[in-house]
Design a protein around this motif. Structure first.
Motif, PDB file in Angstrom:
ATOM      1  N   SER A  40       0.823  -1.208   0.000  1.00 38.30           N
ATOM      2  CA  SER A  40       0.000   0.000   0.000  1.00 38.30           C
ATOM      3  C   SER A  40       0.855   1.254   0.000  1.00 38.30           C
ATOM      4  O   SER A  40       1.910   1.317   0.628  1.00 38.30           O
ATOM      5  CB  SER A  40      -0.938   0.008   1.208  1.00 38.30           C
ATOM      6  N   THR A  41       0.370   2.269  -0.695  1.00 39.20           N
ATOM      7  CA  THR A  41       1.009   3.579  -0.760  1.00 39.20           C
ATOM      8  C   THR A  41      -0.079   4.653  -0.753  1.00 39.20           C
ATOM      9  O   THR A  41      -1.280   4.349  -0.790  1.00 39.20           O
ATOM     10  CB  THR A  41       1.871   3.747  -2.023  1.00 39.20           C
ATOM     11  N   TYR A  42       0.340   5.899  -0.731  1.00 40.81           N
ATOM     12  CA  TYR A  42      -0.586   7.034  -0.778  1.00 40.81           C
ATOM     13  C   TYR A  42      -1.345   7.016  -2.101  1.00 40.81           C
ATOM     14  O   TYR A  42      -0.764   6.801  -3.165  1.00 40.81           O
ATOM     15  CB  TYR A  42       0.198   8.330  -0.614  1.00 40.81           C
ATOM     16  N   SER A  43      -2.646   7.282  -2.042  1.00 38.86           N
ATOM     17  CA  SER A  43      -3.496   7.120  -3.224  1.00 38.86           C
ATOM     18  C   SER A  43      -3.646   8.371  -4.067  1.00 38.86           C
ATOM     19  O   SER A  43      -3.924   8.282  -5.263  1.00 38.86           O
ATOM     20  CB  SER A  43      -4.895   6.684  -2.789  1.00 38.86           C
ATOM     21  N   LEU A  46      -9.323  10.287  -4.352  1.00 40.02           N
ATOM     22  CA  LEU A  46     -10.212   9.274  -4.922  1.00 40.02           C
ATOM     23  C   LEU A  46     -11.601   9.877  -5.096  1.00 40.02           C
ATOM     24  O   LEU A  46     -12.231  10.312  -4.132  1.00 40.02           O
ATOM     25  CB  LEU A  46     -10.280   8.049  -4.005  1.00 40.02           C
ATOM     26  N   ASP A  50     -13.799   5.545  -8.061  1.00 35.16           N
ATOM     27  CA  ASP A  50     -12.390   5.147  -8.037  1.00 35.16           C
ATOM     28  C   ASP A  50     -12.168   4.006  -7.049  1.00 35.16           C
ATOM     29  O   ASP A  50     -12.852   3.908  -6.022  1.00 35.16           O
ATOM     30  CB  ASP A  50     -11.505   6.332  -7.639  1.00 35.16           C
ATOM     31  N   TYR A  52      -9.169   1.388  -4.958  1.00 33.21           N
ATOM     32  CA  TYR A  52      -7.829   1.371  -4.356  1.00 33.21           C
ATOM     33  C   TYR A  52      -7.514  -0.064  -3.945  1.00 33.21           C
ATOM     34  O   TYR A  52      -8.061  -0.576  -2.966  1.00 33.21           O
ATOM     35  CB  TYR A  52      -7.787   2.297  -3.138  1.00 33.21           C
ATOM     36  N   TRP A  75      -7.522   6.558   6.030  1.00 33.14           N
ATOM     37  CA  TRP A  75      -7.970   7.567   5.078  1.00 33.14           C
ATOM     38  C   TRP A  75      -7.953   8.960   5.714  1.00 33.14           C
ATOM     39  O   TRP A  75      -7.880   9.110   6.932  1.00 33.14           O
ATOM     40  CB  TRP A  75      -9.369   7.245   4.544  1.00 33.14           C
ATOM     41  N   GLU A 141      -9.400  -4.574  -1.709  1.00 33.73           N
ATOM     42  CA  GLU A 141      -9.704  -3.435  -2.581  1.00 33.73           C
ATOM     43  C   GLU A 141     -10.924  -2.703  -2.060  1.00 33.73           C
ATOM     44  O   GLU A 141     -11.919  -3.323  -1.663  1.00 33.73           O
ATOM     45  CB  GLU A 141      -9.967  -3.914  -4.010  1.00 33.73           C
ATOM     46  N   VAL A 153      -8.698  10.745   0.492  1.00 34.38           N
ATOM     47  CA  VAL A 153      -7.430  10.137   0.120  1.00 34.38           C
ATOM     48  C   VAL A 153      -7.171   8.950   1.040  1.00 34.38           C
ATOM     49  O   VAL A 153      -7.675   8.905   2.169  1.00 34.38           O
ATOM     50  CB  VAL A 153      -6.243  11.128   0.206  1.00 34.38           C
ATOM     51  N   VAL A 154      -6.413   7.997   0.541  1.00 40.14           N
ATOM     52  CA  VAL A 154      -6.004   6.837   1.328  1.00 40.14           C
ATOM     53  C   VAL A 154      -4.511   6.954   1.593  1.00 40.14           C
ATOM     54  O   VAL A 154      -3.721   7.104   0.665  1.00 40.14           O
ATOM     55  CB  VAL A 154      -6.320   5.522   0.601  1.00 40.14           C
ATOM     56  N   GLN A 272       5.196   8.833   0.053  1.00 40.79           N
ATOM     57  CA  GLN A 272       4.494   7.710  -0.573  1.00 40.79           C
ATOM     58  C   GLN A 272       4.099   6.644   0.448  1.00 40.79           C
ATOM     59  O   GLN A 272       2.976   6.160   0.444  1.00 40.79           O
ATOM     60  CB  GLN A 272       5.361   7.090  -1.672  1.00 40.79           C
TER      61      GLN A 272
END
Length: 314
Positions: A40-43, A46, A50, A52, A75, A141, A153-154, A272
Motif C-alpha cells: 500500500s502507498t498514498y493514493s 479518490l 475510483d 484502491y 484515510w 480493494e 485520500v487513502v 508515498q
C-alpha cells in the motif's frame, strides 16, 4: 450486501490526545500475530467510482487458528467540495473474495476548530473471511461509493491476524484500535498532544521472556520541516516538565525499571509510504501490573490508530 457501519463518533475532536484507543482483543494463549501494510502507498484523491487495491502476502503457522482478524484502511480529507463529510467506502475485494462490504467499525477524528481545512480523517476496520494456515496471498480493494463530488485520500492499508498456535510459546496479547489525531500546534502543548494506553493484563514477571510493543501511526515520522525530537513513545514513562530532557534521559538509564523508557523521533514514513510503524522491545521496562504506553506529538502531526502489546513467557 452492504453492511452497516458502526461509527465511533468523537466525544471531543481536537489535536489533543482525547480519543484513546479501545481494546478490541485480549487473551492469554499460545500464539502470535502478523501485521502488514502490503504494497500500500498514498493514493491521491479518490473520486466516486475510483478504486484502491492492495496486495498482501501473509504467513500463518500450519498449526494455527486465527482468533482475530481485521483489514484496515487509513484515510483522510473526507470532504465534498469544501464541506467536511464522512466518506462512503466499501470493500469490493476482501481476503481475495469479491464483495461489497462496508467497514465493521469506523474511527474518526479531526482537529476540531473552524478553518478551511477541518476535514475528517480516520481508520476503517473491515471483517472478512479469515486467513488460513500457510502462505496467503490476497487482495484487499476498496471503492469510493459516494455521490457527487465526495472525495477522500487513502494513506495506506493494513491487515492484522492474531492466531492461536500450540507450537508457539505461551504468552498474552492485547490489541487496540482507534484514531487519535495528535499535533502540538495551535495552542496544543506536547503534554496535551499525548495519547495514553493503560494495559489491563497483569504480567507474570517470573516467566517473562520477551515483550514487544508495536504501534501504527499514519503520517507519523513524516514532516516537511526538520524538527528535532518531533515525537516520542514511552512505556511506563511518566512525563515530567520540571527536569531538563538530558537529566530525564540519564535518570531513565540509571533507573530503567522505575522510570520506564522513552524513545524520541520514532516512526518512519514518507510522502508515498505514509503509514508510520514503530516496534519496540519493552521487556526491561514492564511491571507486574498497571503498565501503560504513551505516544506524544511534538510538532510532527500523526494519527495514532493501532497498538499491540505481545508478551511471551518461558
Amino acid at each position: 450486501m452492504i453492511c452497516a457501519i458502526l461509527l465511533i463518533m468523537p466525544v471531543m475532536a481536537t489535536y489533543a490526545g482525547d480519543k484513546p484507543l479501545a481494546t478490541v482483543y485480549s487473551a492469554q494463549e499460545n500464539g502470535g500475530y502478523v501485521f502488514s501494510v502490503g504494497n500500500s502507498t498514498y493514493s491521491g484523491t479518490l473520486h466516486p467510482g475510483d478504486r484502491y487495491p492492495v496486495s498482501f502476502t501473509i504467513d500463518i503457522p500450519e498449526d494455527a487458528t486465527v482468533r482475530y482478524q481485521r483489514y484496515y484502511l487509513y484515510w483522510a480529507w473526507g470532504r465534498k467540495d469544501q464541506q467536511a463529510v464522512y466518506p462512503a467506502i466499501n470493500a469490493t475485494q476482501c481476503s481475495g473474495e469479491k464483495t461489497l462490504t462496508g467497514p465493521a467499525v469506523r474511527y474518526v477524528d479531526n482537529k476540531g476548530f473552524s478553518s478551511a481545512s477541518d476535514f475528517y480523517s480516520g481508520m476503517d476496520a473491515f471483517s472478512c473471511r479469515n486467513l488460513t494456515p500457510g502462505k496467503n496471498t490476497v487482495t484487499f480493494e476498496v471503492a469510493n461509493t459516494g455521490e457527487g463530488n465526495s472525495t477522500f485520500v487513502v494513506q495506506g492499508a493494513g491487515v492484522l491476524a492474531v492466531y492461536e498456535s500450540p507450537a508457539s510459546p505461551p504468552g498474552q496479547i492485547e490489541v487496540r484500535e482507534g484514531c487519535d489525531m495528535l499535533y502540538s500546534s495551535y495552542g496544543i502543548t506536547p503534554e496535551m498532544a499525548t495519547s495514553r494506553m493503560d494495559f489491563s493484563q497483569d504480567i507474570d514477571m517470573a516467566r517473562l521472556s520477551k515483550a514487544t510493543l508495536e504501534l501504527v501511526a499514519p503520517s507519523g515520522g513524516y514532516t516537511r520541516s526538520d524538527i528535532i525530537r518531533k515525537n516520542a513513545v514511552g512505556i511506563n514513562h511518566e512525563q515530567s516538565g520540571k527536569l531538563p530532557p538530558f537529566i530525564t534521559s540519564v535518570l531513565s538509564l540509571v533507573f530503567p525499571e522505575t522510570r520506564g523508557k522513552e524513545w524520541v523521533d520514532v516512526f518512519d514514513s514518507d510522502q508515498q509510504q505514509q503509514i508510520g510503524i514503530e516496534t519496540r522491545d519493552v521487556t526491561p521496562y514492564l511491571a507486574a501490573r498497571s503498565n501503560f504506553a504513551t505516544v506524544q506529538d511534538r510538532g510532527d502531526y500523526l494519527l495514532l490508530t493501532n497498538a499491540i502489546l505481545k508478551v511471551d513467557y518461558t
